[in-house]
Design an enzyme around this catalytic site. Structure first.
Site, PDB file in Angstrom:
ATOM      1  N   LYS A  11     -17.065 -15.348  42.321  1.00  0.00           N
ATOM      2  CA  LYS A  11     -17.323 -14.739  41.377  1.00  0.00           C
ATOM      3  C   LYS A  11     -18.738 -15.563  40.945  1.00  0.00           C
ATOM      4  O   LYS A  11     -19.249 -16.501  41.437  1.00  0.00           O
ATOM      5  CB  LYS A  11     -16.180 -15.055  40.248  1.00  0.00           C
ATOM      6  CG  LYS A  11     -14.899 -14.268  40.580  1.00  0.00           C
ATOM      7  CD  LYS A  11     -13.985 -14.558  39.578  1.00  0.00           C
ATOM      8  CE  LYS A  11     -12.641 -13.677  39.748  1.00  0.00           C
ATOM      9  NZ  LYS A  11     -11.849 -13.696  38.483  1.00  0.00           N
ATOM     10  N   TYR A  51     -11.926  -3.772  37.338  1.00  0.00           N
ATOM     11  CA  TYR A  51     -10.977  -4.463  36.429  1.00  0.00           C
ATOM     12  C   TYR A  51     -10.248  -3.390  35.465  1.00  0.00           C
ATOM     13  O   TYR A  51      -9.714  -3.835  34.540  1.00  0.00           O
ATOM     14  CB  TYR A  51     -11.516  -5.391  35.821  1.00  0.00           C
ATOM     15  CG  TYR A  51     -11.601  -6.753  36.592  1.00  0.00           C
ATOM     16  CD1 TYR A  51     -10.601  -7.394  36.946  1.00  0.00           C
ATOM     17  CD2 TYR A  51     -13.169  -7.158  37.073  1.00  0.00           C
ATOM     18  CE1 TYR A  51     -10.786  -8.554  37.844  1.00  0.00           C
ATOM     19  CE2 TYR A  51     -13.120  -8.271  37.764  1.00  0.00           C
ATOM     20  CZ  TYR A  51     -12.071  -8.968  38.060  1.00  0.00           C
ATOM     21  OH  TYR A  51     -12.146 -10.064  39.029  1.00  0.00           O
ATOM     22  N   PHE A  59      -9.316  -9.797  26.962  1.00  0.00           N
ATOM     23  CA  PHE A  59     -10.144 -10.471  27.455  1.00  0.00           C
ATOM     24  C   PHE A  59     -11.060  -9.554  28.442  1.00  0.00           C
ATOM     25  O   PHE A  59     -12.195  -9.976  29.098  1.00  0.00           O
ATOM     26  CB  PHE A  59      -9.731 -11.455  28.380  1.00  0.00           C
ATOM     27  CG  PHE A  59      -8.793 -11.295  29.414  1.00  0.00           C
ATOM     28  CD1 PHE A  59      -9.089 -10.660  30.694  1.00  0.00           C
ATOM     29  CD2 PHE A  59      -7.311 -11.343  29.268  1.00  0.00           C
ATOM     30  CE1 PHE A  59      -8.198 -10.127  31.633  1.00  0.00           C
ATOM     31  CE2 PHE A  59      -6.642 -10.885  30.088  1.00  0.00           C
ATOM     32  CZ  PHE A  59      -6.654 -10.655  31.327  1.00  0.00           C
ATOM     33  N   ARG A  87      -3.638 -15.805  48.092  1.00  0.00           N
ATOM     34  CA  ARG A  87      -3.122 -16.118  46.776  1.00  0.00           C
ATOM     35  C   ARG A  87      -2.854 -17.437  46.641  1.00  0.00           C
ATOM     36  O   ARG A  87      -2.925 -18.438  45.616  1.00  0.00           O
ATOM     37  CB  ARG A  87      -1.874 -15.009  46.184  1.00  0.00           C
ATOM     38  CG  ARG A  87      -2.491 -13.695  46.140  1.00  0.00           C
ATOM     39  CD  ARG A  87      -3.448 -13.468  44.920  1.00  0.00           C
ATOM     40  NE  ARG A  87      -3.116 -14.088  43.703  1.00  0.00           N
ATOM     41  CZ  ARG A  87      -3.683 -13.731  42.517  1.00  0.00           C
ATOM     42  NH1 ARG A  87      -4.681 -12.685  42.412  1.00  0.00           N
ATOM     43  NH2 ARG A  87      -3.434 -13.946  41.244  1.00  0.00           N
ATOM     44  N   THR A  93      -4.447 -18.417  38.144  1.00  0.00           N
ATOM     45  CA  THR A  93      -5.504 -18.070  37.512  1.00  0.00           C
ATOM     46  C   THR A  93      -6.266 -18.955  36.695  1.00  0.00           C
ATOM     47  O   THR A  93      -7.573 -19.088  36.572  1.00  0.00           O
ATOM     48  CB  THR A  93      -4.936 -16.889  36.739  1.00  0.00           C
ATOM     49  OG1 THR A  93      -4.344 -16.156  37.467  1.00  0.00           O
ATOM     50  CG2 THR A  93      -6.045 -16.133  36.018  1.00  0.00           C
ATOM     51  N   ARG A 104      -9.380 -22.886  43.309  1.00  0.00           N
ATOM     52  CA  ARG A 104      -9.470 -22.853  41.852  1.00  0.00           C
ATOM     53  C   ARG A 104      -9.541 -24.202  41.181  1.00  0.00           C
ATOM     54  O   ARG A 104     -10.137 -24.456  40.352  1.00  0.00           O
ATOM     55  CB  ARG A 104      -8.623 -21.866  41.169  1.00  0.00           C
ATOM     56  CG  ARG A 104      -9.252 -20.449  41.307  1.00  0.00           C
ATOM     57  CD  ARG A 104      -8.395 -19.215  40.628  1.00  0.00           C
ATOM     58  NE  ARG A 104      -8.763 -18.089  40.609  1.00  0.00           N
ATOM     59  CZ  ARG A 104      -7.960 -16.688  40.480  1.00  0.00           C
ATOM     60  NH1 ARG A 104      -6.725 -16.879  40.385  1.00  0.00           N
ATOM     61  NH2 ARG A 104      -8.541 -15.594  40.419  1.00  0.00           N
ATOM     62  N   ASN A 114     -13.054 -18.329  37.049  1.00  0.00           N
ATOM     63  CA  ASN A 114     -12.385 -19.165  37.801  1.00  0.00           C
ATOM     64  C   ASN A 114     -12.791 -19.048  39.430  1.00  0.00           C
ATOM     65  O   ASN A 114     -11.608 -18.942  40.101  1.00  0.00           O
ATOM     66  CB  ASN A 114     -10.953 -18.646  37.653  1.00  0.00           C
ATOM     67  CG  ASN A 114     -10.431 -17.240  37.656  1.00  0.00           C
ATOM     68  OD1 ASN A 114     -11.470 -16.522  38.049  1.00  0.00           O
ATOM     69  ND2 ASN A 114      -9.224 -16.799  37.408  1.00  0.00           N
ATOM     70  N   HIS A 117     -11.647 -14.190  43.332  1.00  0.00           N
ATOM     71  CA  HIS A 117     -10.744 -12.966  43.213  1.00  0.00           C
ATOM     72  C   HIS A 117      -9.956 -13.190  44.542  1.00  0.00           C
ATOM     73  O   HIS A 117     -10.472 -13.390  45.427  1.00  0.00           O
ATOM     74  CB  HIS A 117     -11.463 -11.743  42.720  1.00  0.00           C
ATOM     75  CG  HIS A 117     -10.528 -10.786  42.894  1.00  0.00           C
ATOM     76  ND1 HIS A 117      -9.739 -10.200  42.056  1.00  0.00           N
ATOM     77  CD2 HIS A 117     -10.254  -9.724  44.006  1.00  0.00           C
ATOM     78  CE1 HIS A 117      -9.233  -9.233  42.314  1.00  0.00           C
ATOM     79  NE2 HIS A 117      -9.393  -8.985  43.538  1.00  0.00           N
ATOM     80  N   GLU A 128      -9.517  -2.473  46.810  1.00  0.00           N
ATOM     81  CA  GLU A 128     -10.630  -3.269  46.380  1.00  0.00           C
ATOM     82  C   GLU A 128     -11.593  -3.201  47.596  1.00  0.00           C
ATOM     83  O   GLU A 128     -12.872  -3.453  47.504  1.00  0.00           O
ATOM     84  CB  GLU A 128     -10.026  -4.518  46.128  1.00  0.00           C
ATOM     85  CG  GLU A 128      -9.468  -4.449  44.713  1.00  0.00           C
ATOM     86  CD  GLU A 128      -8.517  -5.625  44.142  1.00  0.00           C
ATOM     87  OE1 GLU A 128      -7.802  -5.816  43.316  1.00  0.00           O
ATOM     88  OE2 GLU A 128      -8.531  -6.786  44.938  1.00  0.00           O
TER      89      GLU A 128
END
Ligand code: UDP
Ligand code: MG
Length: 134
Positions: A11, A51, A59, A87, A93, A104, A114, A117, A128
């Site tokens: 990100k 998103y 948010f 994950r 998150t 993270r 964070n 993704h 995606e």
């Protein structure tokens, strides 16, 4: 059945802070193979579409602004049970809840910014990945 592919983005916060190399190292050291990779930037419309599932969340506006404010790295990764394994590698998150050894924990600064993704299902990994690589 588990697929062997997932989709990730590094990100804007992590790109701004110079962590592309560190994050790609963690990914490859964890046994993922990089299948596709590119540096790109989301437009506001791209971020809204990517998103869209979160459009009713409080948010959403902030998330769209954040995700389109600078370059990101998009990648398709391969490993057995890729979605679940990735994950685990990225962690919770909210970095305050992320366990030691996760991306993270090391690189995220807040629940919003964070660092990475990771797709949450085989179906979304395909959708995606196709969003960025077609
Ligand atoms: N997010 C946020 N505030 C929140 C929850 C999520 O800004 O309270 C952002 C954050 O960047 C997160 C993204 O929205 O990564 C998508 O949220 P999701 O619940 O899908 O988390 P993820 O799957 O990325 O762990
Ligand atoms: Mg998610």
């Amino acid at each position: 059945m588990a697929t062997n592919r997932t989709f990730t983005m590094i990100k804007p916060d992590a790109v701004e802070n110079g962590h592309i190399g560190g994050i790609l190292s963690m990914i490859t050291e964890a046994g993922f193979r990089i299948v596709s990779l590119k540096l790109t930037q989301l437009t506001t419309a791209d971020a809204k579409a990517f998103y869209a599932v979160h459009s009713e969340r409080p948010f959403y506006g902030e998330l769209v602004e954040f995700m389109s404010r600078g370059p990101i790295v998009a990648a398709i990764l391969e490993k057995d049970n890729a979605v679940e394994e990735f994950r685990k590698l990225i962690g919770a998150t909210n970095p305050a809840d992320a366990v030691e050894g996760t991306i993270r924990k090391k690189y995220a600064t807040s629940v919003g910014e964070n660092a990475v993704h990771g797709s949450d299902s085989d179906e979304n990994a395909k959708i995606e990945g196709d969003f960025f690589f077609n």
